[in-house]
Design an enzyme around this catalytic site. Structure first.
Site, short mmCIF file in Angstrom:
data_model
loop_
_atom_site.label_atom_id
_atom_site.label_comp_id
_atom_site.label_asym_id
_atom_site.label_seq_id
_atom_site.Cartn_x
_atom_site.Cartn_y
_atom_site.Cartn_z
N LEU A 145 4.70 2.52 11.05
CA LEU A 145 3.83 1.52 11.65
C LEU A 145 3.51 0.38 10.67
O LEU A 145 3.63 -0.80 11.01
CB LEU A 145 2.53 2.19 12.11
N PRO A 148 4.63 -4.85 5.28
CA PRO A 148 4.12 -5.54 4.10
C PRO A 148 2.99 -6.52 4.40
O PRO A 148 2.09 -6.70 3.58
CB PRO A 148 5.36 -6.27 3.57
N GLY A 151 -1.05 -4.23 7.81
CA GLY A 151 -1.44 -2.84 7.64
C GLY A 151 -2.44 -2.48 8.72
O GLY A 151 -2.08 -2.01 9.80
N ILE A 177 5.51 4.21 4.12
CA ILE A 177 5.84 5.14 5.21
C ILE A 177 5.95 6.55 4.65
O ILE A 177 6.85 6.85 3.85
CB ILE A 177 7.14 4.73 5.92
N ARG A 285 -20.88 27.82 -17.07
CA ARG A 285 -21.03 26.94 -18.23
C ARG A 285 -22.49 26.91 -18.69
O ARG A 285 -23.40 26.69 -17.89
CB ARG A 285 -20.58 25.52 -17.86
N GLU A 381 -4.40 5.45 7.81
CA GLU A 381 -4.85 5.66 9.20
C GLU A 381 -6.19 5.00 9.48
O GLU A 381 -7.06 5.54 10.17
CB GLU A 381 -4.89 7.15 9.54
N GLY A 382 -6.35 3.82 8.92
CA GLY A 382 -7.56 3.03 9.14
C GLY A 382 -8.47 3.06 7.95
O GLY A 382 -9.20 4.03 7.75
#
Length: 397
Positions: A145, A148, A151, A177, A285, A381-382
């Protein structure tokens, strides 16, 4: 009903070594008692936890590792959930569990679902002939999808698909991709008409198509198979078109509507692992003659981490539950889940690194690998800022 089940099995560390493992500290799984889940989900989660106990991944060669993971996930039946009748709660549980054990295992599973989502939701019977191969781990898929210069702004893509007789001819470039260069099948989006979202169509493109060029294999801070691709007059038959011409934007958004919440689930898995590692660290610790866990400031950090994790889980499984209950779209819910879970996971993991001190930035340490793994989830994906725009538009209506 499932009770709190603590995992104390071996889990891999993404350190670039061959089959490196580290002991998995206790993890709270009491969320499985929430009313979002049915007994089948609890049973699946328990079986997958057992399967992950024997998981060992060689991160030295990510291409080989992904091929091996896809084959194993397919052979053992987990990829059967990535296509066909999609249950989003199941997808989220699988991604959360795999991510908690190994980021590359989560990636391998997720891309099989994302790459075949268009086929599952919109494909013809001929298109669906690919599914037995992808769900059995015999074919690797990709979702092509991003470009360049487009997006998050998918509607401005420039890759072109023009008709030539009964064929389509594709020209253009895609970048970042996932599974690029190793995929057997690409779900490709290209402009077949005029400007804007209504000019985009969806196609299936075999990985060995003549004219498909891998321009660059892209290396990132958490290694995964990624590539910049070029389509040099790639010829596809008419039947490669998925759905109707001009339906590509709708197809892409519908697929992301299903899988966006699962990105949050992967972030949740990373965050749960980080909290478990941090809790183990502060118990063991010592500082000034007492365990770190006795310091109120440290207790405050642990409390905030636990709070962020539970809040993220509630948003994720609400979105998944709503989709599984038959909601046509869950854009608002999925965007909220993805945004909150990825942003808060970054905070949780950062604090886990801080609580480990110098050991937290040692290459190969569990929290160091988590720190590298989580960053990309706030982008793909966003991106987070785009999710805020999506949510605002949904609220303002």
């Amino acid at each position: 009903m499932a009770k709190t089940m603590a995992a104390s099995n071996a889990a891999p560390v993404a350190d670039g070594g061959a089959g490196a493992v580290a002991q998995m500290p206790d993890v709270d799984r009491s969320f499985l008692d929430w009313p979002f889940f049915e007994d089948r989900h609890r049973d699946l989660a328990e079986r997958l936890e057992s399967w992950c106990a024997g998981l060992s991944v060689d991160h030295g060669d990510v291409d080989a590792a992904c091929r091996d993971l896809v084959a194993r996930l397919g052979t053992d039946g987990w990829l059967a959930h990535s296509a066909g009748s999609l249950d989003v709660r199941t997808l989220c549980l699988i991604r959360e569990t795999l991510a908690r054990h190994d980021g590359l295992a989560d990636f391998a599973f997720a891309m099989q679902g994302l790459g075949t989502g268009a086929i599952t939701l919109f494909g013809t019977e001929a298109h669906k002939s690919w599914l037995p191969q992808t769900t059995r781990g015999r074919a690797i898929t990709a979702f092509a999808l991003t470009e360049p210069r487009s997006g998050s702004d998918v509607a401005n893509m420039e890759t072109m698909a023009r008709r030539d007789g009964s064929d389509w001819v594709v020209s253009g470039e895609k970048t970042w991709i996932s599974n690029g260069g190793i995929a057997d099948l690409y779900c490709l989006f290209a402009r077949s008409g005029g400007p804007g979202p209504k000019g985009i169509s969806c196609f299936l493109l075999p990985g060995d198509a003549e004219g498909l060029e891998v321009v660059e294999r892209q290396e990132v801070i958490a290694p995964h198979p990624l590539a910049h691709l070029r389509f040099n007059e790639v010829r596809l038959p008419e039947e490669a078109l998925v759905g109707a011409e001009g339906q590509g934007f709708r197809i892409a958004m519908s697929v992301l509507d299903v899988f966006r919440a699962t990105v949050g689930a992967a972030a949740l898995g990373f965050a749960r692992r980080a909290l478990s590692e941090a809790a183990k660290r502060v118990r063991e610790r010592e500082l000034f003659g007492a365990p770190l866990a006795e310091l109120q400031m440290v207790q405050g950090h642990i409390a905030e981490m636990a709070l962020d994790i539970d809040a993220a889980a509630l948003l994720i499984y609400r979105a998944a539950w709503a989709k599984d209950r038959g909601a046509e779209r869950v854009t608002r819910e999925a965007s909220m889940a993805k945004l909150f879970a990825t942003e808060q996971a970054q905070k949780v993991i950062d604090m886990a690194v801080q609580l480990h001190g110098g050991e937290g930035v040692r290459k190969g340490a569990v929290v160091e690998s988590l720190y590298r793994e989580i960053r990309a989830l706030r982008i793909y994906e966003g991106a987070s800022d785009v999710q805020k725009v999506v949510i605002a538009r949904q609220v303002l209506g």
